[in-house]
Design an enzyme around this catalytic site. Sequence first.
Site, PDB file in Angstrom:
ATOM      1  N   ARG A   1       0.595  -8.595  10.915  1.00 18.40           N
ATOM      2  CA  ARG A   1       1.872  -7.890  11.089  1.00 18.40           C
ATOM      3  C   ARG A   1       3.035  -8.856  10.933  1.00 18.40           C
ATOM      4  O   ARG A   1       4.171  -8.446  10.751  1.00 18.40           O
ATOM      5  CB  ARG A   1       1.987  -7.230  12.480  1.00 18.40           C
ATOM      6  CG  ARG A   1       0.932  -6.178  12.855  1.00 18.40           C
ATOM      7  CD  ARG A   1       0.779  -5.120  11.834  1.00 18.40           C
ATOM      8  NE  ARG A   1      -0.338  -5.446  10.939  1.00 18.40           N
ATOM      9  CZ  ARG A   1      -0.517  -4.906   9.743  1.00 18.40           C
ATOM     10  NH1 ARG A   1       0.330  -4.025   9.289  1.00 18.40           N
ATOM     11  NH2 ARG A   1      -1.534  -5.246   8.970  1.00 18.40           N
TER      12      ARG A   1
ATOM     13  N   LYS B   1       0.805  -1.205   0.000  1.00 21.55           N
ATOM     14  CA  LYS B   1       0.000   0.000   0.000  1.00 21.55           C
ATOM     15  C   LYS B   1       0.852   1.276   0.000  1.00 21.55           C
ATOM     16  O   LYS B   1       0.655   2.165  -0.830  1.00 21.55           O
ATOM     17  CB  LYS B   1      -0.887  -0.049   1.251  1.00 21.55           C
ATOM     18  CG  LYS B   1      -1.825   1.068   1.388  1.00 21.55           C
ATOM     19  CD  LYS B   1      -2.419   1.026   2.786  1.00 21.55           C
ATOM     20  CE  LYS B   1      -1.330   1.296   3.810  1.00 21.55           C
ATOM     21  NZ  LYS B   1      -1.867   1.680   5.123  1.00 21.55           N
ATOM     22  N   THR B   2       1.789   1.317   0.912  1.00 20.22           N
ATOM     23  CA  THR B   2       2.620   2.514   1.001  1.00 20.22           C
ATOM     24  C   THR B   2       3.438   2.687  -0.277  1.00 20.22           C
ATOM     25  O   THR B   2       3.619   3.795  -0.769  1.00 20.22           O
ATOM     26  CB  THR B   2       3.570   2.421   2.211  1.00 20.22           C
ATOM     27  OG1 THR B   2       2.802   2.094   3.360  1.00 20.22           O
ATOM     28  CG2 THR B   2       4.260   3.740   2.444  1.00 20.22           C
TER      29      THR B   2
ATOM     30  N   GLN C   1      -9.307  -3.700   8.130  1.00 22.54           N
ATOM     31  CA  GLN C   1      -8.399  -3.112   9.109  1.00 22.54           C
ATOM     32  C   GLN C   1      -8.977  -1.856   9.745  1.00 22.54           C
ATOM     33  O   GLN C   1      -8.250  -1.017  10.264  1.00 22.54           O
ATOM     34  CB  GLN C   1      -7.050  -2.801   8.466  1.00 22.54           C
ATOM     35  CG  GLN C   1      -6.311  -4.047   8.023  1.00 22.54           C
ATOM     36  CD  GLN C   1      -4.894  -3.764   7.557  1.00 22.54           C
ATOM     37  OE1 GLN C   1      -4.066  -3.295   8.314  1.00 22.54           O
ATOM     38  NE2 GLN C   1      -4.634  -4.029   6.285  1.00 22.54           N
TER      39      GLN C   1
ATOM     40  N   ASP D   1      -4.719   8.061   3.002  1.00 22.76           N
ATOM     41  CA  ASP D   1      -4.260   6.764   3.498  1.00 22.76           C
ATOM     42  C   ASP D   1      -5.221   6.283   4.588  1.00 22.76           C
ATOM     43  O   ASP D   1      -5.881   7.082   5.231  1.00 22.76           O
ATOM     44  CB  ASP D   1      -2.845   6.959   4.071  1.00 22.76           C
ATOM     45  CG  ASP D   1      -2.169   5.632   4.336  1.00 22.76           C
ATOM     46  OD1 ASP D   1      -2.639   4.616   3.787  1.00 22.76           O
ATOM     47  OD2 ASP D   1      -1.172   5.611   5.082  1.00 22.76           O
ATOM     48  N   GLU D   2      -5.285   4.985   4.799  1.00 20.23           N
ATOM     49  CA  GLU D   2      -6.116   4.416   5.867  1.00 20.23           C
ATOM     50  C   GLU D   2      -7.553   4.955   5.784  1.00 20.23           C
ATOM     51  O   GLU D   2      -8.134   5.376   6.783  1.00 20.23           O
ATOM     52  CB  GLU D   2      -5.545   4.737   7.255  1.00 20.23           C
ATOM     53  CG  GLU D   2      -4.080   4.426   7.436  1.00 20.23           C
ATOM     54  CD  GLU D   2      -3.809   2.949   7.707  1.00 20.23           C
ATOM     55  OE1 GLU D   2      -4.745   2.140   7.527  1.00 20.23           O
ATOM     56  OE2 GLU D   2      -2.674   2.622   8.063  1.00 20.23           O
TER      57      GLU D   2
END
Length: 895
Positions: A704, A32-33, A262, A231-232
């Site tokens: 994670r 994503k980043t 998430q 983002d998010e």
Amino acid sequence: MSFLDQLNPQQREAVETTEGPVLILAGAGSGKTRVITYRIAYLIEHAGVMPESILAMTFTNKAAAEMAQRVEKLVGGLSIAKPVISTFHSFCVRVLRRDIEALQIPSATPGKPPIGHTKKFVIYDESDMQSVVKSVMKRLGVDDKQLTPRTVLSRISWAKNHMLDPQELYLQSADPKTEKIAHLFEEYRKELRKANALDFDDLLLEATRLLKTVPHVRDYYNRRFQYLLIDEYQDTNRPQYELMRMLAGERHNVCAVGDEDQSIYSWRGADIRNILEFEQDFPEAKIIRLEQNYRSTQNILQAASSVVANNVRRKGKNLWTSRQGGAKLGYYEAPDGENEALFAADHIAKYLREAAQHGETPRAAVLYRTNSQSRLFEEAMRRYGLKYKVVGGFSFYERAEIKDMISYLKVILNPDDSISLLRVINTPTRGIGKSTIDTIERLALETGLSLWGALGEAIRRQLLPQRALSSLKSFQQLILDAQAMLSGTFVEHLEESVEESVARAPSPVQVSEAPQTLQAAADDSSPDDAAAFDPNEFENIAFDFGEPDSSASVSRAVSQTEEGASSPLADQQTGAAPTISTADILKFLIDRTGYIKILEAEDTPEAFSRIENLRELVNAAMDSRDRGESLDQFLDHAALISDADDYDERAQITLMSLHAAKGLEFPLVFLSGLEEGLFPHSRTMLQPDEVEEERRLCYVGMTRAMDQLVLTRAVYRRRHGTDLPEASVPSRFLEEVPIQLIEELGRRRSTASVGTSRVGAGDSHARSRSDDHTSTHYSYEDEDQSASWRARDRASATQSMRQKPTTPAKPYNSIENISEFFASRGKKFTIPKAAPEEPTGKRGFRPGQRVRHPKYGEGTVYQREGEGEEAKITVQFPRFGLKKLVEKYAQLERA
DNA sequence: CCCTGGTCCCAACTT
DNA sequence: GGGACCAGGG
């Protein structure tokens, strides 16, 4: 072009679709980043977009920092101008510092100043907010037992996040309690307005309101920012959503990136509908799914997916990874929380050793649901001599001495800030007591003045005894002197504001004056923008007081995100570094108040650490000056720094809450406390929606992990300090993990009350010991059998939970249990040498022994009373005399 | 007025 | 384990 080759087809599409709304559904670990940063780079390098017309919004400074750094790596040197990469809150503060006065309304009485916040507003943090609520409740005579300030505050925040004002809340209210809260909300708002203060929620709300209601401000930002990235997105709340709509303008060049699985911040108002209904908001939207996971092994991914599949409210996706197989998930069932922590430390120690042999850089994380769980893990790590870093918990800026100094600064910037004024008016003590303060508060209420105003009035009209008056005068003079010191820069600052607002005053003409406003915006930021990227300059900085290098990256984030808007047009006006800086003011305050002198006189280790903290603060202020920041900018950063920001990716071991772990990855992850009532948390268990959020949190935690994931649970857990340990029930999330993916790492030890009901249920070969615990080892190989013991375990444990077991009060000695356990398996388990002695709380000190206490130093045990948990010992300290200490709590060491 | 020690109550995530 | 609050002595 080279960097596009590093992307898979979906990622590439996400990067290359530059025009129009795009929703990127990015599964965990799907890059994503990378997509966001490449997209920004692509816009600049290949679409010919001006960097400064790109705005990217994140939730944490840390995320902003990382993004900025990665963009810089990709397009560095192309241009001095930078895209603006900022957190929502920081961005809103900038918007408000520039234009908040456009929201003012003229006063009803001519000649009086307009009503509303000025540019010198201060930001109220959680504790400030609480103080306001408390004082309002007290004033209105609301019983704080019936309605706690906490409740009121969270309801107010809830209302704000749903964009309800007090009237609307009142109209909605169905019970007298909510009506009362609505009333308190109204008063709370008045207090903040009077203090020229905004709380966290207000930052978003007011910035949104500004863009909505003041056309020339909206126009300015719409011209300024052509490309918007968020983002998010799954964690945006209503005000953030509306802000996004405002900023998207007519062009709809919005790129939202998120993952509905998430979404873990609904309690903060995050509305999962924002992501689920993006296509309705923007019918022309392109939806891109990133489903290849580059992070985790197949086993981990499959386990996490199985858990989250139990949720109903989701779009659903099929994450896949090319990392076939992988290690099974570990599962360890500890007898108690202490043992759980020791097990984690032991496991991590081994992992670190092995990784070192393979020349890898190991990184492990322990994740937990509640921050209070960190204590046990910290102790365990210390006992193993392992270096670790805790993210969250107390922040530097929450320490009393730091808050004191920050409050002074806030008062100097904005004396109407009554909360800060109350905090410092008698700190350090200068003879202004309760009765004096009462009088001033009453006067303020009668006259409608702020406390500062009332204070001046009381002095002028000599309304108090001579002694009190002279104390008040000296305080007043202190503030005035500090303001005068600052006024060199202060006046400039004001003039600038005046010019701006004058230029803007009659808003209709303003629209045509774009260049001027643009110029003004550039003026907001630091002149030496280029220097902001010199890493050396930020060595010891500022808003993170952890490890030096993590500070460097955070401060870099700050400088980029805050000053990134600087354009080549940058001003001449603020070019000269102010002669008097925030650091000078701080030094002046410390000197004049005698703050450090008083601490020195205390001559305790505690006092010295406070002095150290104050020095850090001065350092931070000096760094802030070097970045060309003014006092208000310094305070903004202090207010907006967050817990998650002190994550340091170079730490080998990180302890943090699951929430703080979002966006991070680790080769080895421990997911602890998998117990009903803890995770999922007891406060969520009655509402299905909230349980789903807990499950998403579990999903976040599991994903994670890159290589190895270990799930742990304590059979008995002490909930609140002194309570008896309670039997726990395995978390439902454990049962949602397919059994064939799990490998049991330990055997459970349980008390008879739980254990006997299951004797024979598992394979009983591992039964051992004739102590009062029945230990059984369960194999996961036989699925049916395991499932049945799981069910039975749940039933029996539930029962014993209700009855509160009688035996477990006897504490486990964790070390012994672990070593017994390993011994029984033929493995060697010794307490590492590096660790300080034994668990002190459980060992009896005898009269005559030398001991060391963290506060009182070395002493001799004088006598001992009681046994076990209750043991109290009396120690003779040379400097402090006889002290009676509860052995369990006093951190005594053998000297 | 200030400080200390005792007592009571609390303990979810966080910009 | 800790913060808020209060009573009582300096």
